[in-house]
Scaffold this active site. Structure first.
Site, short mmCIF file in Angstrom:
data_model
loop_
_atom_site.label_atom_id
_atom_site.label_comp_id
_atom_site.label_asym_id
_atom_site.label_seq_id
_atom_site.Cartn_x
_atom_site.Cartn_y
_atom_site.Cartn_z
N SER A 13 -21.40 125.06 14.70
CA SER A 13 -20.71 124.61 15.92
C SER A 13 -20.01 123.26 15.70
O SER A 13 -20.68 122.24 15.48
CB SER A 13 -21.75 124.48 17.04
OG SER A 13 -21.39 123.52 17.99
N1 LIG Z 1 -16.31 121.10 25.90
C1 LIG Z 1 -17.41 121.22 24.99
C2 LIG Z 1 -17.26 122.54 24.24
C3 LIG Z 1 -18.47 122.89 23.44
C4 LIG Z 1 -18.37 124.29 22.90
O1 LIG Z 1 -17.38 125.00 23.13
N2 LIG Z 1 -19.38 124.71 22.16
C5 LIG Z 1 -19.41 126.06 21.64
C6 LIG Z 1 -20.02 126.09 20.26
S1 LIG Z 1 -19.02 125.15 19.14
C7 LIG Z 1 -20.26 126.88 22.59
O2 LIG Z 1 -21.45 126.98 22.43
N3 LIG Z 1 -19.62 127.39 23.62
C8 LIG Z 1 -20.26 128.15 24.64
C9 LIG Z 1 -19.38 128.22 25.87
O3 LIG Z 1 -18.32 127.60 25.89
O4 LIG Z 1 -19.76 128.92 26.81
C10 LIG Z 1 -17.42 120.03 24.05
O5 LIG Z 1 -16.45 119.27 24.07
O6 LIG Z 1 -18.37 119.82 23.31
#
Ligand SMILES: N[C@@H](CCC(=O)N[C@@H](CS)C(=O)NCC(=O)O)C(=O)O
Length: 223
Positions: A13
């Site tokens: 991730s």
């Molecule tokens: N806006 C969040 C995005 C985080 C994200 O998209 N994480 C991914 C893995 S890299 C996830 O688990 N997403 C699940 C989802 O968006 O429902 C950030 O800036 O950290």
């Protein structure tokens, strides 16, 4: 003031990379406020499956938005060499189990190794699911016998179970993605937080003084 941030991360991730960097950059400041940090390796694939979520790249609208989100994050967190590797996504079980063993057996190397895994995968394009490539990366900090032991343990039932247990723990705290945080504040209340873009909410919840989105006068304009 006191508190604890438990942060659930997977090397697959990219936003978890940003979260770990940001936490490490604030480790001393957090310590000065008596806030403890615990970094917990999990299996994001398991979190997705059990929570009924899907990786953002599998949903066309999210995948499209994610290209904007990740390039903004890369700039904000100063990871200028960040790029999505051609082999993305990987099955992260091997590196994640290795990290759990390293955390238990070589705690002083745990965070540096986690950060190194991120750098190798997300800046240098190294596929950490391949044991020979993972060996090269580990050989920067560990001896050959230590690496043999890391691989042995990473494929043994006990340490496989530890990754499942960590993943279940994150799920019990409501996780549907990574980075996932479970934060306890000074009065003992606990809440979940999702994303590397929620640190202001975490600092606020912990009652810490913070400063972030401050608009500067026109002469400092970037456009
Ligand atoms: N806006 C969040 C995005 C985080 C994200 O998209 N994480 C991914 C893995 S890299 C996830 O688990 N997403 C699940 C989802 O968006 O429902 C950030 O800036 O950290």
């Amino acid at each position: 003031m006191s508190g604890k941030i438990t942060c659930y991360l997977d090397v697959v991730s990219p936003y978890s990379y940003f979260a770990l960097l940001h936490l490490e950059r604030h480790r001393e400041a957090l310590k000065s406020h008596n806030v403890e940090i615990d970094i917990v390796p999990v299996f994001l694939g398991g979190i997705m499956g059990a929570s009924g979520n899907k990786p953002p790249w599998m949903l066309p609208a999210k995948a499209k938005y994610s290209t904007f989100d990740s390039s903004r994050a890369k700039k904000y967190f100063g990871v200028h060499n960040f790029k999505t590797p051609s082999f993305f996504p990987i099955l992260s079980l091997l590196p994640q189990r290795a990290l759990i063993f390293i955390k238990a057996q070589h705690p002083q190397f745990f965070i540096p190794t986690f950060l190194d895994f991120y750098k190798e995968m997300w800046e240098n394009g190294i596929d950490l699911s391949k044991s020979e490539l993972l060996t090269n990366v580990l050989s920067k900090s560990f001896t050959e016998p230590q690496i043999r032991e890391i691989f042995e343990k990473a494929s043994s039932p006990d340490w496989k179970k530890k990754l499942n247990d960590n993943t279940d723990e994150a799920l019990s705290h409501g996780a549907f993605g990574c980075p996932w945080f479970w934060v306890k504040n000074a009065v003992g209340d606990e809440e979940p937080f999702f994303g590397s873009d929620r640190f202001h909410n975490i600092w606020e919840y912990l009652g810490l003084p913070w400063k972030d989105v401050e608009l500067l006068p026109k002469e400092r304009s970037k456009i």
